[in-house]
Design a protein around this motif. Structure first.
Motif, PDB file in Angstrom:
ATOM      1  N   GLU A 131      31.677 -52.754  27.357  1.00 33.60           N
ATOM      2  CA  GLU A 131      31.542 -52.153  28.681  1.00 33.60           C
ATOM      3  C   GLU A 131      30.370 -52.789  29.430  1.00 33.60           C
ATOM      4  O   GLU A 131      30.449 -53.071  30.618  1.00 33.60           O
ATOM      5  CB  GLU A 131      31.303 -50.643  28.514  1.00 33.60           C
ATOM      6  CG  GLU A 131      32.108 -49.824  29.481  1.00 33.60           C
ATOM      7  CD  GLU A 131      31.984 -48.330  29.235  1.00 33.60           C
ATOM      8  OE1 GLU A 131      32.310 -47.886  28.108  1.00 33.60           O
ATOM      9  OE2 GLU A 131      31.562 -47.621  30.165  1.00 33.60           O
ATOM     10  N   TRP A 132      29.298 -53.018  28.698  1.00 38.58           N
ATOM     11  CA  TRP A 132      28.132 -53.663  29.307  1.00 38.58           C
ATOM     12  C   TRP A 132      28.473 -55.085  29.770  1.00 38.58           C
ATOM     13  O   TRP A 132      28.131 -55.496  30.876  1.00 38.58           O
ATOM     14  CB  TRP A 132      26.939 -53.706  28.331  1.00 38.58           C
ATOM     15  CG  TRP A 132      25.771 -54.432  28.931  1.00 38.58           C
ATOM     16  CD1 TRP A 132      24.861 -53.927  29.816  1.00 38.58           C
ATOM     17  CD2 TRP A 132      25.452 -55.820  28.737  1.00 38.58           C
ATOM     18  NE1 TRP A 132      23.980 -54.919  30.185  1.00 38.58           N
ATOM     19  CE2 TRP A 132      24.318 -56.085  29.544  1.00 38.58           C
ATOM     20  CE3 TRP A 132      26.001 -56.855  27.974  1.00 38.58           C
ATOM     21  CZ2 TRP A 132      23.728 -57.347  29.598  1.00 38.58           C
ATOM     22  CZ3 TRP A 132      25.412 -58.115  28.036  1.00 38.58           C
ATOM     23  CH2 TRP A 132      24.287 -58.350  28.842  1.00 38.58           C
ATOM     24  N   TRP A 135      30.569 -55.006  32.910  1.00 39.20           N
ATOM     25  CA  TRP A 135      29.769 -54.599  34.064  1.00 39.20           C
ATOM     26  C   TRP A 135      28.860 -55.735  34.530  1.00 39.20           C
ATOM     27  O   TRP A 135      28.812 -56.063  35.706  1.00 39.20           O
ATOM     28  CB  TRP A 135      28.929 -53.366  33.699  1.00 39.20           C
ATOM     29  CG  TRP A 135      28.533 -52.580  34.900  1.00 39.20           C
ATOM     30  CD1 TRP A 135      29.244 -51.569  35.482  1.00 39.20           C
ATOM     31  CD2 TRP A 135      27.363 -52.772  35.699  1.00 39.20           C
ATOM     32  NE1 TRP A 135      28.581 -51.110  36.589  1.00 39.20           N
ATOM     33  CE2 TRP A 135      27.426 -51.827  36.751  1.00 39.20           C
ATOM     34  CE3 TRP A 135      26.283 -53.648  35.630  1.00 39.20           C
ATOM     35  CZ2 TRP A 135      26.438 -51.734  37.730  1.00 39.20           C
ATOM     36  CZ3 TRP A 135      25.303 -53.564  36.603  1.00 39.20           C
ATOM     37  CH2 TRP A 135      25.384 -52.609  37.633  1.00 39.20           C
ATOM     38  N   GLU A 136      28.175 -56.336  33.594  1.00 39.13           N
ATOM     39  CA  GLU A 136      27.226 -57.405  33.923  1.00 39.13           C
ATOM     40  C   GLU A 136      27.934 -58.632  34.523  1.00 39.13           C
ATOM     41  O   GLU A 136      27.451 -59.224  35.480  1.00 39.13           O
ATOM     42  CB  GLU A 136      26.423 -57.783  32.667  1.00 39.13           C
ATOM     43  CG  GLU A 136      25.478 -58.957  32.814  1.00 39.13           C
ATOM     44  CD  GLU A 136      24.447 -58.795  33.936  1.00 39.13           C
ATOM     45  OE1 GLU A 136      24.189 -57.651  34.375  1.00 39.13           O
ATOM     46  OE2 GLU A 136      23.918 -59.840  34.378  1.00 39.13           O
ATOM     47  N   CYS A 142      30.823 -58.648  36.149  1.00 38.90           N
ATOM     48  CA  CYS A 142      31.290 -58.280  37.497  1.00 38.90           C
ATOM     49  C   CYS A 142      30.125 -58.267  38.480  1.00 38.90           C
ATOM     50  O   CYS A 142      30.226 -58.779  39.594  1.00 38.90           O
ATOM     51  CB  CYS A 142      31.968 -56.909  37.485  1.00 38.90           C
ATOM     52  SG  CYS A 142      33.555 -56.869  36.631  1.00 38.90           S
ATOM     53  N   ARG A 143      29.022 -57.687  38.050  1.00 33.85           N
ATOM     54  CA  ARG A 143      27.833 -57.644  38.902  1.00 33.85           C
ATOM     55  C   ARG A 143      27.392 -59.067  39.295  1.00 33.85           C
ATOM     56  O   ARG A 143      27.095 -59.346  40.438  1.00 33.85           O
ATOM     57  CB  ARG A 143      26.684 -56.936  38.168  1.00 33.85           C
ATOM     58  CG  ARG A 143      25.429 -56.743  39.012  1.00 33.85           C
ATOM     59  CD  ARG A 143      24.162 -56.626  38.179  1.00 33.85           C
ATOM     60  NE  ARG A 143      23.870 -57.806  37.376  1.00 33.85           N
ATOM     61  CZ  ARG A 143      23.375 -58.946  37.850  1.00 33.85           C
ATOM     62  NH1 ARG A 143      23.107 -59.066  39.140  1.00 33.85           N
ATOM     63  NH2 ARG A 143      23.153 -59.971  37.052  1.00 33.85           N
ATOM     64  N   MET A 197      38.390 -47.644  32.761  1.00 33.07           N
ATOM     65  CA  MET A 197      37.041 -48.195  32.672  1.00 33.07           C
ATOM     66  C   MET A 197      36.934 -49.474  33.518  1.00 33.07           C
ATOM     67  O   MET A 197      35.954 -49.681  34.231  1.00 33.07           O
ATOM     68  CB  MET A 197      36.707 -48.466  31.195  1.00 33.07           C
ATOM     69  CG  MET A 197      35.283 -48.852  30.883  1.00 33.07           C
ATOM     70  SD  MET A 197      34.948 -50.589  31.057  1.00 33.07           S
ATOM     71  CE  MET A 197      35.756 -51.233  29.586  1.00 33.07           C
ATOM     72  N   ARG A 248      36.877 -48.450  37.177  1.00 35.72           N
ATOM     73  CA  ARG A 248      35.577 -47.868  37.533  1.00 35.72           C
ATOM     74  C   ARG A 248      34.510 -48.963  37.678  1.00 35.72           C
ATOM     75  O   ARG A 248      33.712 -48.957  38.615  1.00 35.72           O
ATOM     76  CB  ARG A 248      35.175 -46.879  36.436  1.00 35.72           C
ATOM     77  CG  ARG A 248      34.014 -45.966  36.798  1.00 35.72           C
ATOM     78  CD  ARG A 248      33.779 -44.921  35.718  1.00 35.72           C
ATOM     79  NE  ARG A 248      33.433 -45.512  34.424  1.00 35.72           N
ATOM     80  CZ  ARG A 248      34.103 -45.333  33.294  1.00 35.72           C
ATOM     81  NH1 ARG A 248      35.188 -44.576  33.275  1.00 35.72           N
ATOM     82  NH2 ARG A 248      33.714 -45.905  32.169  1.00 35.72           N
ATOM     83  N   THR A 249      34.547 -49.924  36.773  1.00 35.26           N
ATOM     84  CA  THR A 249      33.550 -50.997  36.820  1.00 35.26           C
ATOM     85  C   THR A 249      33.711 -51.834  38.094  1.00 35.26           C
ATOM     86  O   THR A 249      32.717 -52.192  38.738  1.00 35.26           O
ATOM     87  CB  THR A 249      33.685 -51.897  35.574  1.00 35.26           C
ATOM     88  OG1 THR A 249      33.621 -51.077  34.412  1.00 35.26           O
ATOM     89  CG2 THR A 249      32.575 -52.932  35.518  1.00 35.26           C
ATOM     90  N   GLU A 283      32.332 -49.704  40.935  1.00 34.74           N
ATOM     91  CA  GLU A 283      30.878 -49.591  40.937  1.00 34.74           C
ATOM     92  C   GLU A 283      30.176 -50.888  41.308  1.00 34.74           C
ATOM     93  O   GLU A 283      29.130 -50.876  41.941  1.00 34.74           O
ATOM     94  CB  GLU A 283      30.381 -49.118  39.561  1.00 34.74           C
ATOM     95  CG  GLU A 283      30.604 -47.631  39.345  1.00 34.74           C
ATOM     96  CD  GLU A 283      30.291 -47.181  37.916  1.00 34.74           C
ATOM     97  OE1 GLU A 283      30.603 -46.023  37.604  1.00 34.74           O
ATOM     98  OE2 GLU A 283      29.751 -47.985  37.131  1.00 34.74           O
ATOM     99  N   THR A 284      30.734 -52.011  40.895  1.00 37.04           N
ATOM    100  CA  THR A 284      30.077 -53.282  41.200  1.00 37.04           C
ATOM    101  C   THR A 284      30.558 -53.855  42.530  1.00 37.04           C
ATOM    102  O   THR A 284      29.945 -54.776  43.066  1.00 37.04           O
ATOM    103  CB  THR A 284      30.356 -54.331  40.098  1.00 37.04           C
ATOM    104  OG1 THR A 284      31.777 -54.498  39.971  1.00 37.04           O
ATOM    105  CG2 THR A 284      29.770 -53.898  38.754  1.00 37.04           C
TER     106      THR A 284
END
Ligand code: C2E
Ligand code: MG
Ligand code: MG
Ligand code: MG
Length: 283
Positions: free
Chosen positions: A92-93, A96-97, A99-100, A132, A135-136, A139-140
């Protein structure tokens, strides 16, 4: 006495045998702390589109910067994270990272790169996986078209009916999906026809001995034409030399990810890499 000696012997033997196991155990127990201590970083390896000779995407590859042991490669700790179940949190991290980062490059006007993220089997089969991912992205703020999920052939094949559902949901979401390490698993061609995926990534094991190895040459040529005939993109992983790139180009491979163009590198380096290539093209 004999019994005691026997026991000592047993322990002695065991200790030597298990030096490696002990090391594994230590690493395993350190994994979750490593995340909160920010010891994980993502490197990015460029993927070059042959037709335009430009970098259109990158693959995010995790590294563990261990305070005592230095850089530890994912080949060593991803399997441990899979055993302990920590892969869910870690994965998940990573998502997220990655995508960010892709969104930041875009927002800063640096470059537009689709980022490919490896997804472990356990993540893919988690009932909350698609939610998930959604959502990611939310959020990003990353456009789903700029995300590609890489799933290995063997991970996909364990439940062929549910696989179709998950792949359909991902397609609806608008993300790209590629089959990683293609050629090493067992997907039958009839399933391939119905796979809702965008790209086949030819496993490095078929690329490394090109063009001399006639069997690898035949396999690679076949995978490329298979992909083209099915309307899929095809990427070759692990080309290190110009003659390998030339071989793949002549057979119609779409893109290449390999040391010939660039190794996985930290984000700042990747940016200079992409910029120096586009400068060269404009000049
Ligand atoms: P993969 O997804 O198949 O990634 C490609 C691997 O091939 C990378 O190794 C990359 O450095 C290596 N490679 C690319 N081009 C060349 C080349 O020209 N020559 C050689 N010798 N190697 C090349 P890396 O970074 O060590 O990753 C190994 C594997 O670990 C990955 O294989 C993937 O299965 C797994 N992995 C890496 N990051 C993650 C992650 O964030 N999540 C999960 N679940 N798995 C990951
Ligand atoms: Mg991969
Ligand atoms: Mg691969
Ligand atoms: Mg692999």
């Amino acid at each position: 006495q004999a019994k005691a000696a026997g026991r000592n012997q047993y322990f002695g033997f065991d200790a030597k045998l298990d030096a490696k196991a002990y090391q594994r155990f230590i690493l395993m127990s350190e994994l979750d702390k490593a995340l909160s201590r920010q010891e994980f970083i993502l490197f990015y390896q460029p993927r070059v589109e042959l037709e335009t000779n430009t970098v259109k995407g990158v693959e995010a590859l995790i590294r563990w910067k261990h305070p005592q042991h230095g850089f530890i490669s994912p080949g060593e700790f991803i399997p441990l994270a899979e055993e302990t179940g920590f892969i869910a949190t870690l994965g998940e991290w990573v998502l997220w990272e990655a995508c960010r980062q892709s969104k930041a490059w875009l927002d800063e006007g640096i470059c537009e790169l689709r980022v490919a993220v490896n997804v472990a089997a356990q993540q893919f089969w988690d009932p909350g996986f698609v939610a998930m991912v959604r959502r990611t992205l939310h959020e990003t703020g990353l456009d789903p078209q700029l995300l590609e999920l890489e799933i290995t052939e063997s991970a996909l094949m364990s439940d062929q009916f549910r696989m179709m559902d998950v792949l359909s949901e991902l397609q609806e979401l608008g993300v790209y999906v590629s089959i990683d390490d293609f050629g090493t698993g067992y997907s039958s061609l009839s399933y391939l026809k119905r796979f809702k995926v965008n790209t086949l990534k030819i496993d490095r094991s078929f690329i490394q001995d090109l063009p001399e190895d006639t069997e690898d040459a035949a396999i690679t040529t076949t995978i490329i034409s298979l992909a083209r005939n099915l309307g899929l993109q095809v990427t070759a992983e692990g080309a290190e030399r110009a003659d390998q790139v030339e071989f793949l180009r002549q057979r119609g491979c779409d893109s290449i990810q390999g040391f010939y163009y660039g190794r996985p590198m930290p984000p700042e380096e990747l940016v200079s890499f992409v910029q120096s290539r586009s400068d060269r093209m404009e000049a």
